[in-house]
Design an enzyme around this catalytic site. Sequence first.
Site, mmCIF file in Angstrom:
data_model
loop_
_atom_site.group_PDB
_atom_site.id
_atom_site.type_symbol
_atom_site.label_atom_id
_atom_site.label_comp_id
_atom_site.label_asym_id
_atom_site.label_seq_id
_atom_site.Cartn_x
_atom_site.Cartn_y
_atom_site.Cartn_z
ATOM 1 N N GLN A 78 -29.780 -5.485 21.082
ATOM 2 C CA GLN A 78 -28.641 -4.647 20.677
ATOM 3 C C GLN A 78 -28.789 -3.280 21.342
ATOM 4 O O GLN A 78 -29.283 -2.337 20.749
ATOM 5 C CB GLN A 78 -28.626 -4.508 19.154
ATOM 6 C CG GLN A 78 -27.529 -3.629 18.626
ATOM 7 C CD GLN A 78 -26.339 -4.415 18.151
ATOM 8 O OE1 GLN A 78 -26.481 -5.515 17.660
ATOM 9 N NE2 GLN A 78 -25.170 -3.845 18.312
ATOM 10 N N PHE A 79 -28.341 -3.178 22.601
ATOM 11 C CA PHE A 79 -28.516 -1.933 23.340
ATOM 12 C C PHE A 79 -27.744 -0.779 22.716
ATOM 13 O O PHE A 79 -28.109 0.385 22.896
ATOM 14 C CB PHE A 79 -28.145 -2.107 24.820
ATOM 15 C CG PHE A 79 -26.669 -2.072 25.100
ATOM 16 C CD1 PHE A 79 -26.055 -0.886 25.488
ATOM 17 C CD2 PHE A 79 -25.902 -3.222 24.989
ATOM 18 C CE1 PHE A 79 -24.698 -0.855 25.757
ATOM 19 C CE2 PHE A 79 -24.549 -3.194 25.254
ATOM 20 C CZ PHE A 79 -23.941 -2.005 25.638
ATOM 21 N N THR A 80 -26.723 -1.063 21.936
ATOM 22 C CA THR A 80 -25.932 0.018 21.342
ATOM 23 C C THR A 80 -26.715 0.823 20.317
ATOM 24 O O THR A 80 -26.314 1.936 19.971
ATOM 25 C CB THR A 80 -24.628 -0.516 20.713
ATOM 26 O OG1 THR A 80 -24.959 -1.455 19.692
ATOM 27 C CG2 THR A 80 -23.741 -1.174 21.761
#
Length: 145
Positions: A78-80
């Site tokens: 989950q790069f966000t």
Amino acid sequence: MIALIQRVRRASVSVEDETVGEIGAGLLILLGVEKGDDEQKSQRLAERVLGYRIFGDENDKMNLNVQQAGGSVLVVSQFTLAADTQKGLRPSFSGGAEPAEAHRLYEDFSARCRALGVPTANGRFAANMQVSLINDGPVTFWLQV
């Protein structure tokens, strides 16, 4: 390195209508990798997540970790989570690790969970994933190292 952990009754992740990972009771771990993260942080975060006591004991008190509760983990990239949202109306992702490094540390984190004896399933790195879960509680925590 950031982990948003959710205690779940079950969770799964699909890519293009194919289930690529699923668990019963345990933890859904949304994992964000930041610039400067390394194997030492991966190890520390895996130990913290797996040791975090958020499952009920015989008195329904949060005294058990996922392994003591007999649970599994589902790790989803989950790069966000590494976004800077302090100003403006659009997040900045400049604090996130480069994709190749993030992928390497995502796999490292998952391998460490397995090595620590917890059944571990995964999403697919950098894919457009659909995550389904039944949150238990709800119980959700943000852990960062």
